[in-house]
Design a protein around this motif. Structure first.
Motif, short mmCIF file in Angstrom:
data_model
loop_
_atom_site.label_atom_id
_atom_site.label_comp_id
_atom_site.label_asym_id
_atom_site.label_seq_id
_atom_site.Cartn_x
_atom_site.Cartn_y
_atom_site.Cartn_z
N TRP A 8 36.99 24.47 85.68
CA TRP A 8 36.23 26.03 85.20
C TRP A 8 35.25 25.85 84.03
O TRP A 8 35.61 25.25 83.16
N GLU A 9 34.16 26.49 84.30
CA GLU A 9 32.98 26.33 83.24
C GLU A 9 33.03 27.65 82.15
O GLU A 9 33.30 28.74 82.79
N PHE A 10 32.54 27.51 81.10
CA PHE A 10 32.46 28.62 80.07
C PHE A 10 31.08 28.35 79.40
O PHE A 10 30.40 27.19 79.33
N SER A 11 30.30 29.22 78.70
CA SER A 11 28.99 29.33 77.79
C SER A 11 29.47 28.55 76.88
O SER A 11 30.42 28.55 75.98
N ARG A 12 28.45 27.80 76.19
CA ARG A 12 28.49 27.14 74.94
C ARG A 12 28.31 28.06 73.59
O ARG A 12 27.93 29.29 74.03
N CYS A 13 28.33 27.38 72.69
CA CYS A 13 28.46 28.29 71.47
C CYS A 13 27.23 28.02 70.79
O CYS A 13 26.80 26.94 70.49
N ASN A 14 26.44 29.03 70.50
CA ASN A 14 25.10 28.99 69.81
C ASN A 14 25.34 30.07 68.57
O ASN A 14 25.80 31.11 68.68
N ILE A 15 24.93 29.78 67.30
CA ILE A 15 24.84 30.72 66.16
C ILE A 15 23.73 30.80 65.53
O ILE A 15 22.86 29.67 65.38
N THR A 16 23.28 31.96 64.96
CA THR A 16 21.70 32.13 64.58
C THR A 16 21.81 31.31 63.41
O THR A 16 22.74 30.91 62.57
N TYR A 17 20.48 30.96 62.85
CA TYR A 17 20.03 30.21 61.84
C TYR A 17 20.63 28.75 61.85
O TYR A 17 20.59 28.13 60.71
N ASN A 18 20.99 28.33 62.87
CA ASN A 18 21.41 27.06 63.16
C ASN A 18 21.14 26.28 64.28
O ASN A 18 20.70 26.83 65.22
N TYR B 169 24.56 27.02 48.60
CA TYR B 169 24.01 26.99 49.83
C TYR B 169 23.70 28.28 50.61
O TYR B 169 24.41 29.35 50.09
N ASP B 170 22.78 28.31 51.22
CA ASP B 170 22.12 29.36 52.09
C ASP B 170 21.92 28.81 53.38
O ASP B 170 22.16 27.74 54.04
N LYS B 171 21.50 29.81 54.24
CA LYS B 171 21.20 29.59 55.91
C LYS B 171 20.27 28.25 55.82
O LYS B 171 19.13 28.36 55.11
N LEU B 172 20.45 27.37 56.67
CA LEU B 172 19.65 26.09 56.90
C LEU B 172 18.32 26.35 57.54
O LEU B 172 17.29 25.72 57.00
N PHE B 173 18.29 27.45 58.32
CA PHE B 173 16.93 27.76 58.79
C PHE B 173 16.44 29.20 58.45
O PHE B 173 17.35 30.15 58.17
N LEU C 30 11.54 22.11 63.24
CA LEU C 30 11.66 21.75 61.67
C LEU C 30 10.70 22.13 60.73
O LEU C 30 11.20 22.29 59.54
N THR C 31 9.77 22.99 61.29
CA THR C 31 8.84 23.83 60.16
C THR C 31 9.50 24.94 59.98
O THR C 31 9.13 25.49 58.96
N GLN C 32 10.77 25.22 60.21
CA GLN C 32 11.41 26.61 60.21
C GLN C 32 12.72 26.43 59.23
O GLN C 32 13.44 27.03 59.24
N LEU C 33 12.70 25.20 58.59
CA LEU C 33 13.89 24.88 57.82
C LEU C 33 13.69 25.73 56.66
O LEU C 33 12.57 26.07 56.19
N ASN C 34 14.88 26.39 56.11
CA ASN C 34 14.56 27.32 54.73
C ASN C 34 14.52 26.34 53.54
O ASN C 34 15.60 25.47 53.29
N PRO C 35 13.53 26.47 52.91
CA PRO C 35 13.31 25.63 51.72
C PRO C 35 14.21 25.89 50.52
O PRO C 35 14.37 24.96 49.75
N CYS C 36 14.79 27.02 50.75
CA CYS C 36 15.92 27.61 49.63
C CYS C 36 17.21 27.37 50.23
O CYS C 36 18.13 28.16 49.64
N SER C 37 17.54 26.58 51.18
CA SER C 37 18.91 26.61 51.64
C SER C 37 19.70 25.82 50.76
O SER C 37 21.11 26.15 51.04
#
Length: 707
Positions: A393-403, A603-607, A637-644
């Motif tokens: 049985w298959e299920f969807s992967r986990c995707n999370i914003t800003y990561n 720490y803040d959002k990585l992207f 990689l250009t969308q990395l948050n410089p203030c993370s």
């Protein structure tokens, strides 16, 4: 702006209704009604915008639809009723809205391990267990549910693996069954003992207790015997094609599929184009046995040949096109050391070990769906060897914003030095979350609330943050720290220290108090002072009075600047009668002269964007986001948050924090007005180091203060 079509408006409505059915947030439903009115009036642009807004509100809401119990009946491939199916909708109390149905072990739905309506002409359902194999399986398991969590030890686990674990272990636990922790260690080039140790630690940290810990390499001997058997059955052959040649033949097979589809031709009655199959496919059994033995003894060079399964080249499932089963690798294996120089592939190993371990339910993410189709290689291989066949049985992967969660991208971040390592607190690896200060209960709660679905989806990072924030709000005591100190000399201070009693937790007086010292010099955040006041500013300014939290009122009466005009210190007076009185409109956290110096990592959002790798749009519907996770767009990689990560090297910390500074990750606390924190592994009593776990839910006062 281009005109929005009626179909676009209706599609937005359908997407909204799908979410609103599960999460009927009142605000979202109200906006949905406005959108429907706009749709009726044929204002499709307004309708689409409102439906998308309503959908976002419902999706982010914690409200869930209640669901009444229902009797579930299913039928097998022969149309017979399955009476023993089970509705899995309550792993936890919060999971009442789940609607996943899995057959019980030994039921008719287990005999027909997988069914697919409308199989293509000429395709066979290989996912049917014989009565003999099912009897052997039930005799071995006693009818117990058996699942497995099978990570490859080629990296650290992340929160997507936490979701899989929650499902794998949750299904088995619900029915008093067993779950294997199996290392799918078939690629020695990418696997390390470091990763094995980390996975064992992460599984235990989340509270999962495997029935057994096994390795695919434990079965290398049996897998080799199966390969020999397949050769003898004429279902495997040694192939000397180079990678480019295999790619070219597969391209011919794709063109063959298109040709048959466009001309309404039967794939199984149409001749294959020249070059579509390997020139070594029809070798004799004797030659294949000899060559495979030579491969096993290291006679052939790495990359010179492989053992391939003789699948169905006319199948519409590309993974049936003669997958590789064994390849040569002269590398030491982290578990089996140097016992072998040929290694089985994942596609060959996965189903066989599932069968050997008598797994009842093999639960995987959706990228394996075609491989595990009833006419796909998973069941084809078990059928060819006359082995027991688990339910898949298959299920969807986990995707999370800003990561990002793909191991390839995580490895890029680590290897190129964008983060400090696999346990960098900005990553959503389990080691990173653990170091940041997240708890197993918060992660498991997030997985429970996320649920299991086959629909592509993306989870908002705020949902994960809410899970830890709500837990820590009650669980953690309060402490003070000043990250960017600005000294204030109290002109009328009598000298020495004036004790100020502060509650450990304002909501729980039974936890007691601690005493802070109001000294002749105190410190506030530089951001809490302005030389020019403003009606919306709640901090300190010349001539203005504020309350030091739980302490006295102070009034700014002077300031000093350096040669460059920067403010270096303040002067103030305090009101000795203000302790415990009604405070003025501004209340600030503070530090005394006896506070200890330490490092605080915020720490803040990585992207800086919700979906790394995609061009920023003002609005992206959630279904569009899910489609855009892996392809196109811009360099992620250009969308990395410089203030993370912002590091405060000279923060002032409440003295009590030094007592726990030498025990990393054992304590969590709220630094008032700053967020929730823990002690980092780099910390020591001599130099405390703190990590911010998550921000506070900002009040209107804090929002105004930061304008």
């Amino acid at each position: 702006m281009s005109e929005v079509s009626m179909s676009a408006g209706k599609k937005a409505k359908a997407n909204y209704e799908k979410i609103a059915k599960k999460k009927p947030d009142p605000e979202g439903l109200a906006i949905g009604e406005e959108a429907q009115a706009a749709l009726i009036q044929k204002d499709y642009s307004k309708a689409k915008a409102l439906f998308e807004k309503a959908r976002y509100i419902c999706e982010a809401s914690a409200i869930k639809a209640t669901k009444t119990a229902k009797l579930v009946r299913k039928k097998n491939a022969g149309g017979e009723k399955l009476s023993e199916s089970v509705e899995l909708n309550d792993f936890e109390q919060d999971d009442k809205d789940r609607d996943i149905i899995l057959p019980q072990p030994g039921s008719e739905g287990h005999v027909f391990a997988k069914h697919k309506a409308n199989l293509p002409p000429g395709a066979e359902n290989y996912a049917i267990n014989t009565s003999a194999r099912m009897a052997e399986h039930l005799n071995a398991t006693g009818g117990k549910w058996q699942t497995r969590f099978p990570p490859e030890p080629n990296g650290y686990l992340h929160i997507g693996h936490a979701k899989a674990m929650h499902f794998d272990f949750g299904v088995a636990a619900k029915f008093q069954g067993n779950t294997y922790l199996r290392f799918d260690d078939t690629n020695p080039a990418a696997e390390k003992q470091e990763y094995i140790d980390s996975i064992l630690s992460s599984v235990s940290w989340l509270g999962h207790r495997p029935f057994k810990v096994t390795y695919s390499s434990d079965y290398f001997g049996q897998l080799h015997e199966f390969a020999v058997k397949l050769i003898k059955l004429g279902k495997a052959y040694v192939c000397h094609q180079a990678k480019a040649e295999v790619t070219a033949s597969r391209q011919l097979l794709k063109e063959f599929q298109l040709h048959c589809a466009r001309n309404n031709l039967s794939r199984h009655e149409t001749p294959l184009p020249s070059g579509a199959e390997s020139p070594y496919r029809h070798r004799s059994v004797e030659d294949n046995l000899r060559l495979f033995e030579e491969m096993s003894k290291g006679v052939w060079e790495e990359g010179s040949c492989s053992l391939r399964l003789k699948g169905d080249l006319r199948s519409d499932i590309t993974s049936m096109w003669d997958l590789a089963a064994y390849r040569i690798k002269f590398q030491e294996h982290p578990h089996s050391t140097d016992a072998y120089c040929i290694y089985p592939t994942y596609d060959y190993t996965h189903c066989l070990v599932d069968s050997i371990e008598n797994v009842t339910h093999s639960l995987c993410t959706l990228e394996f769906e075609t491989r595990q189709a009833p006419n796909g290689p998973y069941y084809w291989l078990l059928h060819a060897l006359d082995m027991y066949k688990p339910i898949t049985w298959e299920f969807s992967r986990c995707n999370i914003t800003y990561n990002v969660l793909s191991k390839r991208k995580l490895n890029t971040l680590v290897s190129q030095g964008h983060v400090s390592g696999w346990d960098d607190p900005r990553l959503l690896t389990l080691e990173g979350l653990r170091r940041r200060g997240y708890t197993p209960t918060a992660i498991n709660r997030f997985c429970s609330e996320m649920g299991i679905t086959r629909n592509d989806n993306i989870q908002h990072l705020e949902k994960l943050e809410r899970c830890i924030r709500e837990e820590l709000d009650d669980d953690t005591d309060r402490r003070f720290a000043v990250l960017n100190p600005l000294p204030i000399t109290i002109r009328n201070h009598p000298g020495g220290s004036l004790p100020v009693e502060c509650p450990s937790h304002p909501k729980f007086p039974e936890r007691g108090t601690r005493v802070l010292n109001f000294t002749s010099t105190v410190f506030i955040e530089r951001e809490d002072f302005r030389e020019v006041d403003d009606v919306s500013f709640y901090g300190l300014a010349p001539g203005k009075t504020v309350r030091l939290l739980f302490g006295y009122n102070i009034t700014c009466v002077g300031l000093q600047k350096d040669a460059a005009g920067a403010i270096v210190s303040l002067e103030a007076t305090y009101d000795r009668n203000s302790l415990g009185s009604k405070p003025p409109k501004g209340t600030l956290h503070w530090a005394g002269s006896d506070y200890v110096h330490g490092e605080v990592r915020v720490y803040d959002k990585l992207f800086s964007v919700e979906v790394p790798g995609k061009r920023v749009a003002t609005e992206i519907a959630a279904d569009e986001v899910a489609e855009q996770l892996e392809d196109g767009g811009v360099d992620w990689l250009t969308q990395l948050n410089p203030c993370s990560l912002v590091v405060h090297q000279n923060a002032l910390l409440e003295p009590l924090i030094r007592e726990i500074a030498g025990s990393p990750l054992t304590s969590r606390f709220q630094l008032q007005r700053l967020g929730y924190f823990t002690v980092d592994k780099d910390s020591s009593v001599q130099k405390p180091v703190l990590n911010r776990i998550v921000t506070l839910k900002e009040s209107k006062e804090l929002t105004a203060l930061r304008k």
